[in-house]
Design a protein around this motif. Structure first.
Motif, PDB file in Angstrom:
ATOM      1  N   UNK A   1      38.310  32.250  -7.072  1.00 53.30           N
ATOM      2  CA  UNK A   1      38.018  33.534  -6.429  1.00 53.30           C
ATOM      3  C   UNK A   1      36.517  33.627  -6.175  1.00 53.30           C
ATOM      4  N   UNK A   2      36.146  33.813  -4.917  1.00 55.16           N
ATOM      5  CA  UNK A   2      34.739  33.978  -4.543  1.00 55.16           C
ATOM      6  C   UNK A   2      34.552  35.365  -3.940  1.00 55.16           C
ATOM      7  N   UNK A   3      33.852  36.233  -4.669  1.00 53.14           N
ATOM      8  CA  UNK A   3      33.618  37.602  -4.201  1.00 53.14           C
ATOM      9  C   UNK A   3      32.133  37.788  -3.911  1.00 53.14           C
ATOM     10  N   UNK A   4      31.825  38.220  -2.688  1.00 52.35           N
ATOM     11  CA  UNK A   4      30.424  38.404  -2.275  1.00 52.35           C
ATOM     12  C   UNK A   4      30.278  39.738  -1.548  1.00 52.35           C
ATOM     13  N   UNK A   5      29.084  40.277  -1.595  1.00 50.68           N
ATOM     14  CA  UNK A   5      28.777  41.493  -0.855  1.00 50.68           C
ATOM     15  C   UNK A   5      27.998  41.151   0.403  1.00 50.68           C
ATOM     16  N   UNK A   6      28.330  41.813   1.508  1.00 48.77           N
ATOM     17  CA  UNK A   6      27.568  41.551   2.734  1.00 48.77           C
ATOM     18  C   UNK A   6      26.441  42.566   2.917  1.00 48.77           C
ATOM     19  N   UNK A   7      26.348  43.504   1.974  1.00 48.95           N
ATOM     20  CA  UNK A   7      25.236  44.472   1.942  1.00 48.95           C
ATOM     21  C   UNK A   7      25.043  45.191   3.275  1.00 48.95           C
ATOM     22  N   UNK A   8      26.182  45.489   3.908  1.00 47.40           N
ATOM     23  CA  UNK A   8      26.207  46.265   5.155  1.00 47.40           C
ATOM     24  C   UNK A   8      25.432  45.603   6.295  1.00 47.40           C
ATOM     25  N   UNK A   9      25.352  44.260   6.213  1.00 49.17           N
ATOM     26  CA  UNK A   9      24.733  43.443   7.255  1.00 49.17           C
ATOM     27  C   UNK A   9      25.862  42.667   7.929  1.00 49.17           C
ATOM     28  N   UNK A  10      26.230  43.071   9.135  1.00 48.40           N
ATOM     29  CA  UNK A  10      27.387  42.482   9.808  1.00 48.40           C
ATOM     30  C   UNK A  10      27.205  40.986  10.049  1.00 48.40           C
ATOM     31  N   UNK A  11      25.984  40.572  10.377  1.00 47.89           N
ATOM     32  CA  UNK A  11      25.718  39.151  10.569  1.00 47.89           C
ATOM     33  C   UNK A  11      26.009  38.364   9.311  1.00 47.89           C
ATOM     34  N   UNK A  12      25.683  38.952   8.184  1.00 49.67           N
ATOM     35  CA  UNK A  12      25.929  38.309   6.884  1.00 49.67           C
ATOM     36  C   UNK A  12      27.428  38.179   6.626  1.00 49.67           C
ATOM     37  N   UNK A  13      28.190  39.196   7.042  1.00 45.32           N
ATOM     38  CA  UNK A  13      29.634  39.127   6.834  1.00 45.32           C
ATOM     39  C   UNK A  13      30.266  38.049   7.718  1.00 45.32           C
TER      40      UNK A  13
ATOM     41  N   UNK B   1      32.654  50.844  -6.695  1.00 47.86           N
ATOM     42  CA  UNK B   1      33.928  50.782  -5.977  1.00 47.86           C
ATOM     43  C   UNK B   1      34.288  49.337  -5.661  1.00 47.86           C
ATOM     44  N   UNK B   2      33.337  48.593  -5.134  1.00 45.38           N
ATOM     45  CA  UNK B   2      33.609  47.214  -4.737  1.00 45.38           C
ATOM     46  C   UNK B   2      33.683  46.284  -5.949  1.00 45.38           C
TER      47      UNK B   2
ATOM     48  N   UNK C   1      51.243  27.749  -2.600  1.00 43.10           N
ATOM     49  CA  UNK C   1      50.482  28.068  -3.808  1.00 43.10           C
ATOM     50  C   UNK C   1      49.156  28.730  -3.428  1.00 43.10           C
ATOM     51  N   UNK C   2      48.804  29.768  -4.157  1.00 44.67           N
ATOM     52  CA  UNK C   2      47.529  30.447  -3.933  1.00 44.67           C
ATOM     53  C   UNK C   2      46.454  29.704  -4.727  1.00 44.67           C
ATOM     54  N   UNK C   3      45.636  28.944  -4.006  1.00 46.30           N
ATOM     55  CA  UNK C   3      44.611  28.138  -4.680  1.00 46.30           C
ATOM     56  C   UNK C   3      43.231  28.774  -4.624  1.00 46.30           C
ATOM     57  N   UNK C   4      42.956  29.517  -3.542  1.00 43.13           N
ATOM     58  CA  UNK C   4      41.615  30.100  -3.432  1.00 43.13           C
ATOM     59  C   UNK C   4      41.625  31.349  -2.550  1.00 43.13           C
ATOM     60  N   UNK C   5      40.765  32.311  -2.922  1.00 44.32           N
ATOM     61  CA  UNK C   5      40.602  33.551  -2.165  1.00 44.32           C
ATOM     62  C   UNK C   5      39.120  33.787  -1.932  1.00 44.32           C
ATOM     63  N   UNK C   6      38.777  34.193  -0.714  1.00 45.54           N
ATOM     64  CA  UNK C   6      37.418  34.629  -0.408  1.00 45.54           C
ATOM     65  C   UNK C   6      37.414  36.139  -0.212  1.00 45.54           C
ATOM     66  N   UNK C   7      36.458  36.815  -0.824  1.00 48.07           N
ATOM     67  CA  UNK C   7      36.409  38.282  -0.758  1.00 48.07           C
ATOM     68  C   UNK C   7      35.031  38.703  -0.254  1.00 48.07           C
ATOM     69  N   UNK C   8      35.001  39.477   0.828  1.00 49.73           N
ATOM     70  CA  UNK C   8      33.742  39.965   1.403  1.00 49.73           C
ATOM     71  C   UNK C   8      33.767  41.487   1.398  1.00 49.73           C
ATOM     72  N   UNK C   9      32.844  42.086   0.610  1.00 52.44           N
ATOM     73  CA  UNK C   9      32.840  43.531   0.392  1.00 52.44           C
ATOM     74  C   UNK C   9      31.478  44.130   0.703  1.00 52.44           C
ATOM     75  N   UNK C  10      31.460  45.451   0.871  1.00 50.90           N
ATOM     76  CA  UNK C  10      30.226  46.138   1.270  1.00 50.90           C
ATOM     77  C   UNK C  10      29.020  45.798   0.423  1.00 50.90           C
TER      78      UNK C  10
ATOM     79  N   UNK D   1      40.112  38.498   1.706  1.00 48.52           N
ATOM     80  CA  UNK D   1      40.141  39.952   1.581  1.00 48.52           C
ATOM     81  C   UNK D   1      38.798  40.460   2.060  1.00 48.52           C
ATOM     82  N   UNK D   2      38.808  41.430   2.951  1.00 54.41           N
ATOM     83  CA  UNK D   2      37.514  41.925   3.421  1.00 54.41           C
ATOM     84  C   UNK D   2      37.517  43.425   3.634  1.00 54.41           C
TER      85      UNK D   2
END
Length: 311
Positions: A59-71, A38-39, A23-32, A87-88
């Motif tokens: 569903x948790x969708x967050x932006x890493x704001x082009x900071x690799x450490x943050x991602x 677009x994102x 069962x799909x219970x949770x997804x984490x999404x890390x986007x630019x 999903x990243x």
């Protein structure tokens, strides 16, 4: 008796399969950046598809704001939260591999979207080679196969490299096309495209066309040409973003001619569908799925269903 036993065995197999379905219970999404349309569309597509699978999915969708450490931190947080799928959109295709392996070791499926990531279980992206090809073929056709052109490059992620390679392959087949520059980085932004184009306009007295690796750079390129009162330049790009839609409809921006479109909403939907199948043991034959791009021009933009169109 034999048929009864076979039927019972089949029923048992079906019930076992159903019981083992994950069962799909949770997804984490890390986007630019969640400030980028677009994102935003990508996150919406992923969430809508996930809710078709399980209306109660988290569903948790967050932006890493082009900071690799943050991602890296975001991926660690997803692992700690015990998500089923990540999903990243990778900030660096190679550098994220340790984080991806860490997630996979925790039993989490990792799907890269828009740009490839080393070690990801699956990748869903636009066919960026083809996008570059159709955007630059438009230039060749518009110029009648002869002219001085610029390829305005960008950050060296796989999507950009593929677009430039696609463009170069088309220009290489047209002996009358002279590429004045192909290595200047417009940073994927409007300001970056403006700055690079200002330099090119100062350096080259004749520029017939520019291929920009994305729409923001194309808009910055157009602005630079306006500021320096240069006209007659054919500008194409890749994205099909809302801003380029507006420019293609604007009679005051005649130099912006076309953009090879992406569909972030559909991309994310497909990524989730393939991810859910993979969670249940049905991985596609190919780990990389490419989505075809379509060219949006001033002539057909009225019929274009853009990123924010109702689905």
């Amino acid at each position: 008796m034999k048929s009864v036993l076979l039927a019972a065995a089949a029923a048992l197999a079906l019930s076992a399969g159903a019981a083992s379905a994950k069962e799909l219970k949770s997804i984490g999404i890390s986007l630019g950046s969640m400030g980028n349309p677009f994102f935003v569309a990508l996150a919406k597509g992923a969430e809508d598809q996930a809710r078709k699978v399980n209306p109660n999915v988290k569903v948790t969708a967050v932006g890493f704001d082009y900071d690799l450490g943050k991602q890296f931190t975001q991926i660690d947080n997803f692992i700690a939260a015990g998500v089923d799928m990540i999903l990243l959109n990778p900030g660096d295709a190679n550098a994220l591999e340790p984080a991806i392996k860490k997630a996979q070791a925790a039993g989490i499926l990792v799907v890269a979207v828009d740009t490839a990531a080393k070690g990801a279980d699956l990748t869903v992206t636009t066919n960026n080679v083809q996008a570059g090809e159709i955007a630059c073929q438009y230039i060749v056709d518009k110029l009648g196969g002869k002219g001085d052109v610029i390829i305005q490059n960008g950050p060296q992620v796989s999507a950009v490299v593929d677009r430039v390679n696609g463009c170069k392959s088309v220009f290489a087949k047209a002996p009358g096309i002279k590429v004045l520059s192909s290595d200047q980085d417009g940073k994927g932004s409007r300001d970056g495209g403006l700055a690079v184009m200002q330099g090119h306009l100062t350096r080259f007295p004749k520029i017939d066309a520019v291929f920009a690796i994305n729409d923001p750079q194309a808009i910055g390129t157009d602005l630079a040409a306006k500021q320096l009162t240069r006209s007659g330049i054919v500008i194409t790009a890749v994205d099909g973003a809302p801003d380029i839609e507006a420019s293609l409809k604007d009679p005051n921006s005649p130099q912006i001619h076309a953009s090879a479109s992406q569909d972030p909403y559909a991309m994310a939907q497909l990524a989730v569908r393939l991810g859910v199948d993979a969670l249940n043991g049905k991985k596609p034959a190919q780990t990389v799925t490419l989505m075809e791009s379509k060219l949006v021009t001033r002539d057909n933009v009225k019929d274009y269903k853009g990123w924010s169109s109702p689905r």
